[in-house]
Design a protein around this motif. Sequence first.
Motif, mmCIF file in Angstrom:
data_model
loop_
_atom_site.group_PDB
_atom_site.id
_atom_site.type_symbol
_atom_site.label_atom_id
_atom_site.label_comp_id
_atom_site.label_asym_id
_atom_site.label_seq_id
_atom_site.Cartn_x
_atom_site.Cartn_y
_atom_site.Cartn_z
ATOM 1 N N LEU A 137 -10.078 3.851 5.924
ATOM 2 C CA LEU A 137 -9.249 4.769 5.054
ATOM 3 C C LEU A 137 -8.351 3.829 4.254
ATOM 4 O O LEU A 137 -7.950 4.004 3.282
ATOM 5 N N ALA A 138 -7.990 2.690 4.911
ATOM 6 C CA ALA A 138 -6.995 1.748 4.443
ATOM 7 C C ALA A 138 -7.590 0.842 3.267
ATOM 8 O O ALA A 138 -7.189 0.625 2.232
ATOM 9 N N LEU A 139 -8.942 0.685 3.485
ATOM 10 C CA LEU A 139 -9.886 -0.179 2.457
ATOM 11 C C LEU A 139 -9.907 0.651 1.206
ATOM 12 O O LEU A 139 -9.877 0.356 0.135
ATOM 13 N N LEU A 140 -10.415 2.034 1.431
ATOM 14 C CA LEU A 140 -10.641 3.023 0.361
ATOM 15 C C LEU A 140 -9.247 3.170 -0.520
ATOM 16 O O LEU A 140 -9.237 3.138 -1.736
ATOM 17 N N ALA A 141 -8.037 3.368 0.413
ATOM 18 C CA ALA A 141 -6.857 3.512 -0.276
ATOM 19 C C ALA A 141 -6.518 2.183 -1.205
ATOM 20 O O ALA A 141 -6.146 2.284 -2.539
ATOM 21 N N ALA A 142 -6.830 1.056 -0.520
ATOM 22 C CA ALA A 142 -6.587 -0.216 -1.136
ATOM 23 C C ALA A 142 -7.372 -0.430 -2.697
ATOM 24 O O ALA A 142 -7.063 -0.821 -3.625
ATOM 25 N N LEU A 143 -8.710 -0.287 -2.351
ATOM 26 C CA LEU A 143 -9.489 -0.118 -3.437
ATOM 27 C C LEU A 143 -9.155 0.761 -4.748
ATOM 28 O O LEU A 143 -9.177 0.519 -5.785
ATOM 29 N N LEU A 144 -8.678 2.089 -4.244
ATOM 30 C CA LEU A 144 -8.385 2.933 -5.524
ATOM 31 C C LEU A 144 -6.995 2.667 -5.976
ATOM 32 O O LEU A 144 -6.909 2.753 -6.940
ATOM 33 N N GLN A 145 -6.110 2.001 -5.286
ATOM 34 C CA GLN A 145 -4.895 1.759 -5.625
ATOM 35 C C GLN A 145 -4.544 0.183 -6.713
ATOM 36 O O GLN A 145 -4.288 0.022 -7.702
ATOM 37 N N PHE A 146 -5.067 -0.686 -5.739
ATOM 38 C CA PHE A 146 -5.189 -2.083 -6.556
ATOM 39 C C PHE A 146 -6.319 -2.374 -7.558
ATOM 40 O O PHE A 146 -5.788 -3.045 -8.545
ATOM 41 N N LEU A 156 -8.191 -9.038 -4.476
ATOM 42 C CA LEU A 156 -7.094 -9.575 -3.807
ATOM 43 C C LEU A 156 -6.254 -8.503 -2.823
ATOM 44 O O LEU A 156 -6.261 -8.539 -1.709
ATOM 45 N N GLY A 157 -6.159 -7.472 -3.672
ATOM 46 C CA GLY A 157 -5.455 -6.105 -2.798
ATOM 47 C C GLY A 157 -6.347 -5.875 -1.505
ATOM 48 O O GLY A 157 -5.926 -5.540 -0.648
ATOM 49 N N VAL A 158 -7.746 -5.309 -1.812
ATOM 50 C CA VAL A 158 -8.494 -5.141 -0.749
ATOM 51 C C VAL A 158 -8.697 -6.242 0.169
ATOM 52 O O VAL A 158 -8.738 -5.975 1.352
ATOM 53 N N GLY A 159 -8.649 -7.531 -0.248
ATOM 54 C CA GLY A 159 -8.572 -8.602 0.792
ATOM 55 C C GLY A 159 -7.244 -8.698 1.844
ATOM 56 O O GLY A 159 -7.386 -9.046 3.014
ATOM 57 N N LEU A 160 -6.451 -8.440 0.973
ATOM 58 C CA LEU A 160 -5.044 -8.339 1.933
ATOM 59 C C LEU A 160 -5.116 -7.336 3.077
ATOM 60 O O LEU A 160 -4.616 -7.435 4.090
ATOM 61 N N VAL A 161 -5.453 -6.026 2.571
ATOM 62 C CA VAL A 161 -5.424 -5.010 3.383
ATOM 63 C C VAL A 161 -6.508 -5.435 4.639
ATOM 64 O O VAL A 161 -6.256 -5.045 5.881
ATOM 65 N N PHE A 162 -7.729 -5.698 4.147
ATOM 66 C CA PHE A 162 -8.453 -6.353 5.129
ATOM 67 C C PHE A 162 -8.061 -7.221 6.131
ATOM 68 O O PHE A 162 -8.185 -7.197 7.292
ATOM 69 N N GLY A 163 -7.139 -8.201 5.713
ATOM 70 C CA GLY A 163 -6.536 -9.371 6.632
ATOM 71 C C GLY A 163 -5.733 -8.693 7.293
ATOM 72 O O GLY A 163 -5.641 -9.128 8.401
ATOM 73 N N LEU A 207 0.832 -1.151 -0.094
ATOM 74 C CA LEU A 207 -0.027 0.028 0.113
ATOM 75 C C LEU A 207 0.921 1.161 0.100
ATOM 76 O O LEU A 207 1.956 1.345 0.873
ATOM 77 N N ASP A 208 0.504 2.229 -0.886
ATOM 78 C CA ASP A 208 1.326 3.430 -1.154
ATOM 79 C C ASP A 208 1.429 4.279 0.060
ATOM 80 O O ASP A 208 2.424 4.837 0.741
ATOM 81 N N LEU A 209 0.144 4.288 1.039
ATOM 82 C CA LEU A 209 -0.033 5.174 2.018
ATOM 83 C C LEU A 209 0.158 4.368 3.448
ATOM 84 O O LEU A 209 -0.555 4.577 4.275
ATOM 85 N N ALA A 210 0.919 3.541 3.393
ATOM 86 C CA ALA A 210 1.114 2.566 4.440
ATOM 87 C C ALA A 210 1.664 3.396 5.625
ATOM 88 O O ALA A 210 1.030 3.282 6.907
ATOM 89 N N LEU A 211 2.509 4.314 5.515
ATOM 90 C CA LEU A 211 3.022 5.105 6.822
ATOM 91 C C LEU A 211 1.642 5.966 7.484
ATOM 92 O O LEU A 211 1.574 5.689 8.559
ATOM 93 N N PRO A 212 1.294 6.842 6.677
ATOM 94 C CA PRO A 212 0.448 7.832 7.495
ATOM 95 C C PRO A 212 -0.607 6.964 7.928
ATOM 96 O O PRO A 212 -1.429 7.173 8.950
ATOM 97 N N ILE A 213 -1.370 5.686 7.020
ATOM 98 C CA ILE A 213 -2.666 5.300 7.627
ATOM 99 C C ILE A 213 -2.326 4.279 8.680
ATOM 100 O O ILE A 213 -2.916 4.208 9.548
ATOM 101 N N GLY A 214 -1.241 3.838 8.678
ATOM 102 C CA GLY A 214 -0.591 2.652 9.772
ATOM 103 C C GLY A 214 -0.377 3.378 11.056
ATOM 104 O O GLY A 214 -0.870 2.893 12.186
#
Length: 374
Positions: free
Chosen positions: A259-268, A272-279, A232-239
């Motif tokens: 915020l993380a799911l929205l960023a993952a949806l727009l990036q990936f 699979l990408g959204v599911g990984l972030v959710f996991g 995830l590109d925004l890993a630092l601020p969101i994390g």
Amino acid sequence: MTFTPTQIRAAAWTTIAVVSWLLLTLLAPVLMPFLLAAVIAYVLHPWVERMRARRVPRWLGAGLAISLLMLVMLAVVLLIVPVITKQAPLLRDQVPALLERLNDWVVPFAGRFGVDAQVDVTVVREGLKSLVSGHESELIEGLLSSLRIGGSALAAVVGNLFLMPIVAFYLLLDWNNLVQRSKGLIPPRWRESVQSFLDETDEVLGQYLRGQLVVMGLLAVIYTVLLVLVGLDLALPIGVFTGLAVFVPYLGFGLGLVLALLAALLQFQTLLGVGLVFGVYMLGQAFESMYLTPRLLGERIGLHPIAVIFALLAFGHLFGFVGVLIALPASAVLLVAIRRARNEYLKSELYLDEAPAEPSPPLALPPSTNGGEA
């Protein structure tokens, strides 16, 4: 009609309580920044005392502690700015593409049941363009109009933001004297029990704050590292934001997840990408609930999860967002009071008094052996 001393004391304390409640109700907007400043001073007081023990002047220690707190709050705000500034253009550019892909799946599926269902992507695209760009002048004009209408409220918010650290600084300078003078107002016959209650409350709050800070720091590192591994590109601020926001139970985690799911949806743009972030967030939540919180906080506070939810809802309803922030510490204080009240009840006559025993029947005299003569 004459009153007993007990009735007079009860009437006096009732009058004091009613007058105090009325004053708090009338002066609530004015007292709020002072109360928040007192909370800040209470949290920072141990740090100032430690610096004082190392021969750091109290005024310098108080200034350093408050400056560090302000820098942390500013850093949290600055972490959110990149998330918002990056998400807005992505929403404008990528949401229509996502909706077109959704139409490619929905239209054939709905056609099997004779239903004509599809999303009008053109309308959505034009709406996003008008929302994000193209009407800056109208947005600025509306913002200025709202600022003019609510200028007093805005000035109050800005004033309180500057007022709270100043008040907290002066409270830290004279904290010990203020505490001693406040204790001097307690009637002598109550001082021992009140001091015991304050000591127990201070211990519980200290354990809660120290444990919560450690949990926040560890979760910020864990979420950031896992989101980086996901890509995830925004890993630092969101994390980091998610880790720090868990100070507000459930609400902080939920906002970070959105915020993380929205960023993952727009990036990936893949499940699979959204599911990984959710996991990642489910793993972090499980680790916090099953290990971090029980290990670092444990049963020190003793609040049941249902009690936590009720406290958040009740304090949020009564005091708004500030109530959500103080819900758990205030509940910990109330829990100390409830425990002590329960102990007093178990030792009271109301609990220990037993029903009077029934009188035993008189003892029968043995029959006489000499013909009834004594």
